[in-house]
Motif scaffolding. Structure first.
Motif, short mmCIF file in Angstrom:
data_model
loop_
_atom_site.label_atom_id
_atom_site.label_comp_id
_atom_site.label_asym_id
_atom_site.label_seq_id
_atom_site.Cartn_x
_atom_site.Cartn_y
_atom_site.Cartn_z
N PHE A 1 0.85 -1.19 0.00
CA PHE A 1 0.00 0.00 0.00
C PHE A 1 0.89 1.24 0.00
CE2 PHE A 1 -2.61 -3.22 2.16
CZ PHE A 1 -3.69 -3.23 1.30
N ASP A 2 0.71 2.08 -1.01
CA ASP A 2 1.47 3.32 -1.10
C ASP A 2 0.48 4.44 -1.38
OD1 ASP A 2 3.29 5.32 -1.39
OD2 ASP A 2 3.94 4.72 -3.40
N MET A 3 -0.07 4.98 -0.31
CA MET A 3 -1.20 5.88 -0.47
C MET A 3 -0.89 7.34 -0.17
SD MET A 3 -3.89 3.42 1.40
CE MET A 3 -3.89 1.67 1.03
N ASN A 4 0.28 7.60 0.37
CA ASN A 4 0.56 8.96 0.82
C ASN A 4 0.66 9.96 -0.33
OD1 ASN A 4 0.67 8.14 3.50
ND2 ASN A 4 2.81 7.53 3.32
N SER A 5 1.05 9.47 -1.52
CA SER A 5 1.29 10.40 -2.63
C SER A 5 0.03 10.69 -3.44
CB SER A 5 2.36 9.83 -3.56
OG SER A 5 1.92 8.59 -4.11
N GLU A 6 -1.04 9.98 -3.19
CA GLU A 6 -2.24 10.19 -4.00
C GLU A 6 -2.98 11.46 -3.62
OE1 GLU A 6 -6.55 8.06 -4.64
OE2 GLU A 6 -4.79 6.80 -4.49
N PRO A 7 -3.21 12.36 -4.55
CA PRO A 7 -3.94 13.58 -4.20
C PRO A 7 -5.41 13.27 -3.92
CG PRO A 7 -3.59 13.46 -6.57
CD PRO A 7 -2.82 12.32 -5.97
N VAL A 8 -5.94 13.95 -2.95
CA VAL A 8 -7.35 13.77 -2.59
C VAL A 8 -8.07 15.10 -2.76
CG1 VAL A 8 -8.95 13.15 -0.76
CG2 VAL A 8 -6.77 11.96 -0.95
N SER A 9 -9.16 15.06 -3.49
CA SER A 9 -9.91 16.28 -3.74
C SER A 9 -10.43 16.86 -2.43
CB SER A 9 -11.09 15.97 -4.68
OG SER A 9 -11.91 17.10 -4.80
N LYS A 10 -10.18 18.15 -2.19
CA LYS A 10 -10.56 18.76 -0.92
C LYS A 10 -12.06 18.90 -0.77
CE LYS A 10 -6.27 21.35 -0.28
NZ LYS A 10 -5.65 22.68 -0.13
N ASP A 11 -12.78 18.95 -1.90
CA ASP A 11 -14.22 19.12 -1.79
C ASP A 11 -14.97 17.79 -1.76
OD1 ASP A 11 -13.85 18.27 -4.34
OD2 ASP A 11 -14.89 19.94 -5.32
N SER A 12 -14.22 16.70 -1.71
CA SER A 12 -14.88 15.39 -1.66
C SER A 12 -15.09 14.99 -0.21
CB SER A 12 -14.02 14.33 -2.37
OG SER A 12 -14.65 13.08 -2.30
N ARG A 13 -16.32 15.07 0.23
CA ARG A 13 -16.64 14.74 1.62
C ARG A 13 -17.64 13.59 1.71
NH1 ARG A 13 -15.53 18.06 5.69
NH2 ARG A 13 -17.54 17.63 6.69
N LYS A 14 -17.89 12.94 0.58
CA LYS A 14 -18.82 11.82 0.58
C LYS A 14 -18.12 10.57 0.06
CE LYS A 14 -23.18 14.33 0.03
NZ LYS A 14 -24.39 14.50 -0.82
N LEU A 15 -18.49 9.46 0.61
CA LEU A 15 -17.91 8.17 0.22
C LEU A 15 -18.96 7.09 0.36
CD1 LEU A 15 -15.31 6.46 -0.39
CD2 LEU A 15 -15.12 6.18 2.09
N THR A 16 -19.14 6.30 -0.69
CA THR A 16 -20.07 5.18 -0.65
C THR A 16 -19.31 3.87 -0.70
OG1 THR A 16 -21.86 6.42 -1.73
CG2 THR A 16 -21.99 4.02 -1.83
N LEU A 17 -19.64 2.97 0.21
CA LEU A 17 -19.07 1.64 0.23
C LEU A 17 -20.18 0.64 -0.07
CD1 LEU A 17 -16.86 1.76 3.47
CD2 LEU A 17 -16.21 2.34 1.12
N GLU A 18 -19.86 -0.32 -0.95
CA GLU A 18 -20.80 -1.40 -1.23
C GLU A 18 -20.24 -2.70 -0.67
OE1 GLU A 18 -23.30 -3.58 -4.83
OE2 GLU A 18 -21.79 -2.06 -5.30
N PHE A 19 -20.96 -3.32 0.25
CA PHE A 19 -20.53 -4.57 0.87
C PHE A 19 -21.03 -5.72 -0.01
CE2 PHE A 19 -20.32 -1.42 4.15
CZ PHE A 19 -19.15 -1.75 4.83
N MET A 20 -20.08 -6.43 -0.60
CA MET A 20 -20.37 -7.43 -1.63
C MET A 20 -20.60 -8.83 -1.06
SD MET A 20 -19.90 -5.34 -4.19
CE MET A 20 -19.82 -6.39 -5.63
N THR A 21 -20.02 -9.11 0.10
CA THR A 21 -20.21 -10.41 0.76
C THR A 21 -20.66 -10.16 2.18
OG1 THR A 21 -17.91 -10.59 1.54
CG2 THR A 21 -18.41 -11.48 -0.67
N PRO A 22 -21.33 -11.13 2.82
CA PRO A 22 -21.82 -10.92 4.19
C PRO A 22 -20.72 -10.37 5.10
CG PRO A 22 -22.62 -13.01 3.34
CD PRO A 22 -21.65 -12.48 2.32
N THR A 23 -21.05 -9.32 5.82
CA THR A 23 -20.05 -8.62 6.64
C THR A 23 -20.47 -8.67 8.10
OG1 THR A 23 -19.52 -7.16 4.78
CG2 THR A 23 -18.84 -6.43 6.97
N ARG A 24 -19.55 -9.17 8.94
CA ARG A 24 -19.85 -9.38 10.36
C ARG A 24 -18.94 -8.46 11.18
NH1 ARG A 24 -22.29 -14.09 11.71
NH2 ARG A 24 -20.96 -14.48 13.55
N LEU A 25 -19.49 -7.32 11.57
CA LEU A 25 -18.76 -6.37 12.40
C LEU A 25 -19.34 -6.37 13.81
CD1 LEU A 25 -18.35 -3.27 10.04
CD2 LEU A 25 -16.93 -5.32 10.23
N LYS A 26 -18.46 -6.30 14.79
CA LYS A 26 -18.90 -6.30 16.18
C LYS A 26 -18.60 -4.96 16.85
CE LYS A 26 -19.19 -11.10 17.66
NZ LYS A 26 -18.79 -12.07 18.71
#
Length: 321
Positions: free
Chosen positions: A173-198
């Protein structure tokens, strides 16, 4: 934070040699069949349980399936086993009946030291093809294995014709150099397989952002410590407090009940979890390394069965560099 974290992802291409019937969610079939065949392939003392085996500290099977925390471990003292260093992502299509000649595939991700054992995984899945899977134990042939090298085209590293495994680089994982849009404040995640969070020792359906981040922190820190040899030096409390500021904007999650039979424990286990989409809104940039890593490494319980797989749906973020 994850610069020393290594992993490799692969796609295994299979061809049915006779009729194969698989369940709708195929994670248990692939993970259970692999576990049985893997022990048969690598275990020197097949009649003994790992806990009592003299060879468990040096055994490939013990490391992959029973990973005991080493003596003097600074973390996870309350648990008997570290998280598995592999993820099997089964075919996600609902197709259940395959006839001779049909092709299908599944994904495999190996983490840290487990990458060195890729030849064992390839050989075991070849053997499983001869044993058979699914109802009636239909046989298949392992045709080819591809290395999923980030955003590059997949590279063939093994075929049944040559039976030679080609070396390949580890991913990271090399993520520090990726620019991130400052006006992006929304993020959608789609859970594709059953997800068990506690949270508070209970499975959740009413997902909040801080619950997702708690589970990602726990999983990634233990994988890094036990399988990559590095302890994540993070302000866990500060990160979680900051995560509480991110809100759920929209949520469309449903529960998926799923059971598997464990031959080792001689019992049926309920591994249900949620599926669907959730949109978060807030200051998301500080959390993107964790979220992007989780897209590859999954989150929650049962990840070796392929549970906890999600995809990022946002124009501002990609899944890997």
């Amino acid at each position: 934070m994850l610069r020393d974290f290594s992993f490799s992802s692969y796609t295994f291409k299979l061809r049915a040699e006779e009729a194969i019937r698989l369940p709708e969610y195929k994670g248990s079939t692939f993970r259970g069949g692999f576990g049985h065949a893997f022990k048969r392939v690598v275990c020197a003392l097949k009649t003994q349980e790992c806990e009592a085996c003299l060879l468990k500290e040096k055994c490939v099977y013990s490391y992959v399936f029973e990973t005991p925390p080493p003596e003097g471990s600074e973390v996870m003292r309350k648990y008997e086993h570290a998280p598995h260093p592999f993820i099997i992502l089964p075919p996600l299509k609902k197709k259940q009946n395959f006839v001779r000649g049909d092709e299908f595939e599944f994904g495999l991700t190996l983490i840290g030291r487990a990458i060195d054992f890729l030849p064992y995984f390839v050989y075991t899945f070849e053997e499983l093809g001869q044993i058979g899977i699914g109802k009636g134990r239909g046989k298949y042939r392992l045709e080819e294995v591809f290395f999923q090298n980030g955003s590059a085209e997949p590279a063939s590293i093994y075929s049944s014709e040559t039976r030679k495994l080609i070396s390949h680089p580890r991913d990271s994982f090399d993520m520090n150099s990726e620019p991130v849009s400052k006006d992006s404040r929304k993020l959608t995640l789609e859970f594709m397989t059953p997800t068990r969070l506690k949270f508070n020792n209970e499975l959740v359906l009413d997902l909040e952002f801080h619950i997702l981040i708690r589970n990602l922190l726990r999983r990634l820190s233990m994988l890094s410590y036990f399988h990559c040899g590095h302890r994540l030096d993070l302000d866990f409390k500060g990160i979680i407090d900051q995560a509480r500021e991110v809100q759920v904007k929209k949520k469309d999650l449903r529960w998926f009940d799923w059971e598997r039979y464990s031959a080792r424990q001689d019992t049926r286990m309920n591994l249900g979890g949620f599926l669907g989409k959730v949109t978060f809104e807030g200051d998301l940039e500080p959390f993107m390394p964790l979220i992007k890593a989780g897209e590859v490494l999954h989150v929650g319980k049962g990840t070796s069965f392929g549970l906890g797989k999600y995809e990022i749906h946002s124009p501002s973020y990609t899944n890997r560099e």
